[in-house]
Design a protein around this motif. Structure first.
Motif, mmCIF file in Angstrom:
data_model
loop_
_atom_site.group_PDB
_atom_site.id
_atom_site.type_symbol
_atom_site.label_atom_id
_atom_site.label_comp_id
_atom_site.label_asym_id
_atom_site.label_seq_id
_atom_site.Cartn_x
_atom_site.Cartn_y
_atom_site.Cartn_z
ATOM 1 N N ARG A 1 0.841 -1.204 0.000
ATOM 2 C CA ARG A 1 0.000 0.000 0.000
ATOM 3 C C ARG A 1 0.878 1.257 0.000
ATOM 4 O O ARG A 1 2.002 1.173 0.323
ATOM 5 C CB ARG A 1 -0.921 -0.120 1.186
ATOM 6 C CG ARG A 1 -1.693 1.038 1.725
ATOM 7 C CD ARG A 1 -1.773 2.152 1.052
ATOM 8 N NE ARG A 1 -2.474 3.277 1.394
ATOM 9 C CZ ARG A 1 -2.091 4.400 0.860
ATOM 10 N NH1 ARG A 1 -1.044 4.464 0.087
ATOM 11 N NH2 ARG A 1 -2.774 5.457 1.103
ATOM 12 N N ARG A 2 0.413 2.296 -0.418
ATOM 13 C CA ARG A 2 1.176 3.544 -0.404
ATOM 14 C C ARG A 2 0.330 4.710 0.057
ATOM 15 O O ARG A 2 -0.673 4.518 0.604
ATOM 16 C CB ARG A 2 1.731 3.814 -1.803
ATOM 17 C CG ARG A 2 0.661 3.913 -2.799
ATOM 18 C CD ARG A 2 0.583 5.101 -3.646
ATOM 19 N NE ARG A 2 1.059 6.315 -3.238
ATOM 20 C CZ ARG A 2 0.352 7.215 -2.610
ATOM 21 N NH1 ARG A 2 -0.843 6.972 -2.206
ATOM 22 N NH2 ARG A 2 0.858 8.378 -2.365
ATOM 23 N N VAL B 1 -1.511 8.060 -5.255
ATOM 24 C CA VAL B 1 -0.469 7.023 -5.271
ATOM 25 C C VAL B 1 0.817 7.640 -5.797
ATOM 26 O O VAL B 1 0.970 7.854 -6.992
ATOM 27 C CB VAL B 1 -0.880 5.817 -6.145
ATOM 28 C CG1 VAL B 1 0.166 4.719 -6.040
ATOM 29 C CG2 VAL B 1 -2.242 5.289 -5.756
ATOM 30 N N ALA C 1 4.205 6.541 -6.207
ATOM 31 C CA ALA C 1 5.013 5.342 -6.052
ATOM 32 C C ALA C 1 5.463 4.802 -7.396
ATOM 33 O O ALA C 1 4.891 5.122 -8.439
ATOM 34 C CB ALA C 1 4.216 4.276 -5.309
ATOM 35 N N CYS D 1 2.784 -0.861 -3.965
ATOM 36 C CA CYS D 1 2.239 0.342 -3.337
ATOM 37 C C CYS D 1 0.828 0.654 -3.822
ATOM 38 O O CYS D 1 0.183 1.568 -3.296
ATOM 39 C CB CYS D 1 3.131 1.540 -3.620
ATOM 40 S SG CYS D 1 4.908 1.218 -3.474
ATOM 41 N N ALA E 1 -1.772 -2.548 -1.218
ATOM 42 C CA ALA E 1 -1.501 -1.751 -0.021
ATOM 43 C C ALA E 1 -2.515 -1.978 1.085
ATOM 44 O O ALA E 1 -2.192 -1.856 2.264
ATOM 45 C CB ALA E 1 -1.472 -0.281 -0.399
ATOM 46 N N ASP F 1 4.063 3.150 5.968
ATOM 47 C CA ASP F 1 4.219 3.994 4.786
ATOM 48 C C ASP F 1 3.022 3.870 3.859
ATOM 49 O O ASP F 1 2.790 4.708 3.000
ATOM 50 C CB ASP F 1 5.497 3.585 4.049
ATOM 51 C CG ASP F 1 5.789 4.447 2.821
ATOM 52 O OD1 ASP F 1 5.283 5.579 2.776
ATOM 53 O OD2 ASP F 1 6.524 3.988 1.944
ATOM 54 N N LEU F 2 2.256 2.809 4.019
ATOM 55 C CA LEU F 2 1.212 2.491 3.058
ATOM 56 C C LEU F 2 -0.193 2.595 3.637
ATOM 57 O O LEU F 2 -1.127 2.001 3.135
ATOM 58 C CB LEU F 2 1.445 1.071 2.517
ATOM 59 C CG LEU F 2 2.828 0.844 1.903
ATOM 60 C CD1 LEU F 2 2.997 -0.597 1.476
ATOM 61 C CD2 LEU F 2 3.033 1.774 0.726
ATOM 62 N N SER G 1 3.154 0.632 -12.860
ATOM 63 C CA SER G 1 3.238 1.718 -11.882
ATOM 64 C C SER G 1 3.799 2.974 -12.545
ATOM 65 O O SER G 1 4.833 3.508 -12.151
ATOM 66 C CB SER G 1 4.102 1.304 -10.683
ATOM 67 O OG SER G 1 3.831 2.123 -9.569
ATOM 68 N N CYS H 1 7.890 2.889 -2.498
ATOM 69 C CA CYS H 1 6.694 3.658 -2.175
ATOM 70 C C CYS H 1 7.125 5.038 -1.679
ATOM 71 O O CYS H 1 8.310 5.377 -1.693
ATOM 72 C CB CYS H 1 5.863 2.918 -1.135
ATOM 73 S SG CYS H 1 5.357 1.256 -1.660
ATOM 74 N N THR H 2 6.168 5.833 -1.220
ATOM 75 C CA THR H 2 6.411 7.258 -0.984
ATOM 76 C C THR H 2 7.584 7.564 -0.064
ATOM 77 O O THR H 2 8.462 8.368 -0.404
ATOM 78 C CB THR H 2 5.144 7.908 -0.408
ATOM 79 O OG1 THR H 2 4.044 7.618 -1.274
ATOM 80 C CG2 THR H 2 5.305 9.406 -0.279
#
Length: 414
Positions: free
Chosen positions: A12-13, A124, A126, A131, A136, A143-144, A172, A298-299
């Motif tokens: 997940r993000r 999103v 990412a 993510c 997620a 983070d997610l 992505s 991810c982020t």
């Protein structure tokens, strides 16, 4: 038809976007003019071992929105009294080629057959497929966390079914807004084609903020030509980066704390437009190392990797904004440059002093919609930053969509 209940693959993000897409294009657009000794092909995310995300044989023979697979998922504690489904479906990428995409469906116990369906485009930021929302939702990684859960629970409590598409697509492709719009519309089609969900005649609404707002705004503008059969009764889009080229020009190439998001957007767009925007081929050794470090990130990892860096230190040249190919990529993903006009009523909100996005592009786009006769209500929420505006506008967005689902005439303040 349904496949057996399966355990989901994780991840997940979360969100932030404004500068990312902008600077992303600065990098992508400022590095495509010279060949370098350290040339490299685009770096795509690691393939998911879960076959549900794979590309089936015969995909080209399927129509956009056709259901490829369906599975029931374990319930989620932060969405109580809600069944969770995942749908794999056929969509189309930016090169008009068929792709397999995924959307997650949250179906509350109190919903009615053919009741309201909300497609919510999550923010999103990412490059890793882990993510995306469908993965997620099933991870404990902080983070997610799904930060939009409170607002989504309000929708679920009202009996709305909620679709959460993985709108960055199978690669992505962060920054590819037009792709996100097409995946959003095809995800709605797919949800309405699963008999067990009883959504075939449902009225539809769409919503999203920032990066999720880009996918939402593009879906609204594309719908009259791309998915005219959908009964879209309302759209809520906030903080939308309407023009990527202007964002790139405004941001420049100086070091910045969120430069990682800029690099991520450049990489994401290269994945979607490898011939027009060959970013990797123009990175120096430091740039290639940084790209490799975030290719499945991810982020938080993206932000940490890029903090304080700049396009100038990772590229071999500057000044691609005059490249016709790069300019075409920017325009192809800028709602302001897309000539289509939504036929569904639109609620749009933003801050008049948002430093992350070109507000003049939002104003210009809304004026164009109004001149074309679109039903638009635009509202300003003065706030100190981009993400605060999302929180301030969310209650009004939900109220707006609720009124559309009830059949009330949509207001217009053009």
């Amino acid at each position: 038809m349904l496949s057996p209940r399966l355990s989901p693959s994780p991840a997940r993000r979360r969100g932030r976007v404004g500068r990312a897409v902008a600077a992303a294009l600065v990098i992508g657009c400022s590095t495509v003019l010279a060949q370098t000794a350290a040339s490299a092909a685009p770096l795509y995310p690691v393939a998911d071992a879960d076959g549900f995300y794979g590309t089936p044989d015969g995909l080209a023979a399927r129509s956009p929105g056709d259901v490829l697979a369906v599975r029931r998922m374990p319930p989620l504690p932060f969405f109580p009294n809600t069944a969770v489904w995942q749908i794999a479906f056929r969509s189309t990428n930016s090169q008009n080629a068929p792709i397999a995409a995924v959307t997650t469906i949250l179906a509350p116990e109190n919903r009615s057959p053919n009741g309201p369906l909300l497609s919510y485009q999550h923010i999103v930021n990412a490059l890793g497929t882990r993510c995306a929302p469908s993965r997620a939702l099933y991870t404990d990684d902080p983070d997610l966390t799904i930060r939009e859960a409170p607002a989504l629970n309000i929708a679920l409590a009202r009996g709305w079914t909620v679709a959460l598409p993985d709108h960055l697509g199978p690669d992505s492709a962060y920054g590819a807004a037009r792709l996100g719009g097409q995946i959003t519309l095809d995800g709605i089609r797919a949800a309405q084609r699963v008999p067990e969900l009883a959504l075939g005649a449902s009225p539809v609404a769409m919503a999203g903020y920032s990066g999720g707002g880009m996918a939402t705004a593009f879906a609204a503008a594309l719908a009259p030509a791309y998915a005219p059969e959908l009964n879209i009764v309302g759209v809520a889009e906030g903080g939308v980066p309407m023009n990527l080229g202007k964002m790139a020009q405004a941001l420049g190439t100086a070091p910045h704390p969120v430069f990682g998001l800029a690099l991520a957007a450049a990489i994401g767009l290269e994945r979607e437009y490898p011939n027009q925007l060959p970013v990797s081929d123009q990175l120096n050794a430091r740039g290639i190392a940084m790209r490799d470090a975030v290719a499945n990130a991810c982020t938080n990892q993206i932000l940490a990797t890029g903090a304080g860096h700049s396009a100038a230190e990772i590229s071999t040249t500057t000044g691609l904004l005059d490249s016709p190919a790069a300019a075409a990529v920017l325009a192809d993903n800028s709602v302001e440059d897309y000539p289509g006009v939504p036929t569904a009523p639109v609620f749009e909100w933003h801050s008049p002093t948002d430093a992350l996005i070109p507000v003049d592009s939002i104003d210009a786009t809304i004026r164009r919609y109004c001149r074309a006769g679109a039903t638009v209500e635009s509202e300003l929420f003065p706030s100190p930053d981009h993400l605060t505006t999302a929180v301030l506008g969310a209650p009004r967005a939900l109220e707006y969509l609720d009124a559309r689902f009830r059949g009330e005439p949509a207001p217009r303040n053009c």
